[in-house]
Design a protein around this motif. Structure first.
Motif, PDB file in Angstrom:
ATOM      1  N   UNK A   1      23.300  42.925  16.309  1.00  0.00           N
ATOM      2  CA  UNK A   1      22.442  42.918  15.123  1.00  0.00           C
ATOM      3  C   UNK A   1      21.975  41.516  14.737  1.00  0.00           C
ATOM      4  N   UNK A   2      22.357  40.512  15.546  1.00  0.00           N
ATOM      5  CA  UNK A   2      21.951  39.142  15.277  1.00  0.00           C
ATOM      6  C   UNK A   2      22.954  38.326  14.480  1.00  0.00           C
TER       7      UNK A   2
ATOM      8  N   UNK B   1      32.106  40.693  19.911  1.00  0.00           N
ATOM      9  CA  UNK B   1      31.522  40.630  18.564  1.00  0.00           C
ATOM     10  C   UNK B   1      32.336  41.472  17.584  1.00  0.00           C
ATOM     11  N   UNK B   2      32.765  42.655  18.009  1.00  0.00           N
ATOM     12  CA  UNK B   2      33.565  43.509  17.124  1.00  0.00           C
ATOM     13  C   UNK B   2      34.886  42.845  16.783  1.00  0.00           C
TER      14      UNK B   2
ATOM     15  N   UNK C   1      26.348  42.950  24.248  1.00  0.00           N
ATOM     16  CA  UNK C   1      25.464  43.874  24.961  1.00  0.00           C
ATOM     17  C   UNK C   1      25.692  45.275  24.414  1.00  0.00           C
ATOM     18  N   UNK C   2      24.623  46.001  24.184  1.00  0.00           N
ATOM     19  CA  UNK C   2      24.732  47.348  23.629  1.00  0.00           C
ATOM     20  C   UNK C   2      25.053  48.393  24.689  1.00  0.00           C
TER      21      UNK C   2
ATOM     22  N   UNK D   1      19.004  37.072  27.641  1.00  0.00           N
ATOM     23  CA  UNK D   1      19.056  35.611  27.635  1.00  0.00           C
ATOM     24  C   UNK D   1      17.880  35.035  26.852  1.00  0.00           C
ATOM     25  N   UNK D   2      16.704  35.562  27.094  1.00  0.00           N
ATOM     26  CA  UNK D   2      15.508  35.062  26.429  1.00  0.00           C
ATOM     27  C   UNK D   2      15.504  35.401  24.935  1.00  0.00           C
ATOM     28  N   UNK D   3      16.080  36.538  24.593  1.00  0.00           N
ATOM     29  CA  UNK D   3      16.073  36.970  23.197  1.00  0.00           C
ATOM     30  C   UNK D   3      17.052  36.177  22.342  1.00  0.00           C
ATOM     31  N   UNK D   4      18.225  35.875  22.892  1.00  0.00           N
ATOM     32  CA  UNK D   4      19.283  35.269  22.076  1.00  0.00           C
ATOM     33  C   UNK D   4      19.669  33.850  22.488  1.00  0.00           C
TER      34      UNK D   4
END
Length: 232
Positions: free
Chosen positions: A88-89, A147-148, A120-121, A134-137
Motif C-alpha cells: 500500500x506504499x 511488511x506484515x 509483493x502481492x 522495481x520501477x514503481x518502488x
C-alpha cells in the motif's frame, strides 16, 4: 533480548534447524532465539509474529529468501534492508542499530545489500513482473511477509530486522503453477509437485535454474544463521 524468527517455507526453516516444527508451534534454537514456521503471505506472517511474541520473543526477524528486483543482484546476495515498503506504499524502518550490528558480523565473502525491500502481492513469475515493481518502488528486492511483520513490530513496539537472501534474481522465471505446490504451512506438496513437473516439461529448464539458485541462497542463509543465535 530474545528474537523471534518468522519463516514462511519449510526449506527456509532447514537453514536454521533440522527440527520439524508443526504449524502453531515454536522451537528454541541453541543460542536462545525462537523460530516458527508460518507459511506464505502477509496474513500468515502476522499470525506467526504474534505467535512468537506470545511465546516470549521480544524482537522479530523476517528470515528467508527473496526475489531480486535490482539487476545488480545475484543469487546468494545477502539482504539487510534499511526499510520495508508495503504493497500500500507504507514504509517501515527496521531497527538501525540491530541491522548495523548484524552487518558488522557478516562472514567475509558474502555480498551485502541494504536497499529497501518491497512487499509483493503475489508470485513474481517473470522478469517483467520484477522490473515493474522495481520501477514503481525503487526497492532492490521483494518478498510477501516482511511488511506484515514490520507493521506488527511497530504496533507492539519491538525491534525488527530483515535477513533475506536473493534466490530469484530479476532475470529468472518462475512458472505460475509452482505457487500451488506449497501448502498453508509452507511445506511442499510432494505428489502434486511430481505431477505438475511431469505435466509441464517445457518449464524444466527454468526449474533447474531456480533449484540451483535456491541452493545457493540456502548456503548463505546457513552461513549467516549464527548471527542471530546470541540474540540482539
Amino acid at each position: 533480548m530474545t528474537p523471534g524468527i518468522a519463516v514462511a517455507l519449510a526449506a527456509e526453516l532447514r537453514t536454521l534447524t533440522p527440527e520439524v516444527i508443526a504449524p502453531g508451534a515454536c522451537a528454541r534454537l541453541p543460542g536462545g532465539a525462537l523460530v516458527a514456521l508460518g507459511g506464505v503471505g502477509p496474513e500468515r506472517a502476522r499470525r506467526t509474529g504474534l505467535q512468537l511474541l506470545e511465546a516470549g520473543a521480544r524482537a522479530l526477524v523476517s528470515w528467508g529468501v527473496a526475489a531480486g528486483l535490482d539487476p545488480g543482484l545475484t543469487a546468494g546476495n545477502l539482504l539487510l534492508p534499511d526499510r520495508v515498503i508495503g504493497a500500500n506504499g507504507a514504509t517501515y524502518r527496521v531497527t538501525a542499530s540491530w541491522r548495523a550490528e548484524l552487518r558488522g558480523r557478516v562472514p567475509p565473502g558474502i555480498a551485502v545489500h541494504t536497499g529497501p525491500l518491497v512487499e509483493a502481492s503475489g508470485l513474481l513469475g517473470s522478469p517483467r513482473d520484477k522490473r515493474a515493481l522495481f520501477e514503481r518502488h525503487g526497492a532492490i528486492a521483494a518478498d510477501m511477509e516482511s511488511a506484515a511483520l514490520a507493521h506488527l513490530a511497530g504496533e507492539r513496539g519491538v525491534r525488527f530486522v530483515v535477513v533475506r537472501v536473493v534466490a530469484d534474481p530479476v532475470a529468472g522465471r518462475i512458472p505460475r503453477w509452482t505457487g500451488a505446490l506449497i501448502d498453508g504451512a509452507g511445506k511442499l506438496r510432494l505428489f502434486r509437485a511430481i505431477g505438475a513437473v511431469l505435466a509441464h516439461p517445457g518449464d524444466w529448464p527454468a526449474l533447474v535454474v531456480l533449484a540451483r539458485q535456491f541452493r545457493t541462497a540456502s548456503r548463505v542463509l546457513r552461513r549467516v544463521a549464527p548471527l542471530l543465535s546470541p540474540g540482539p
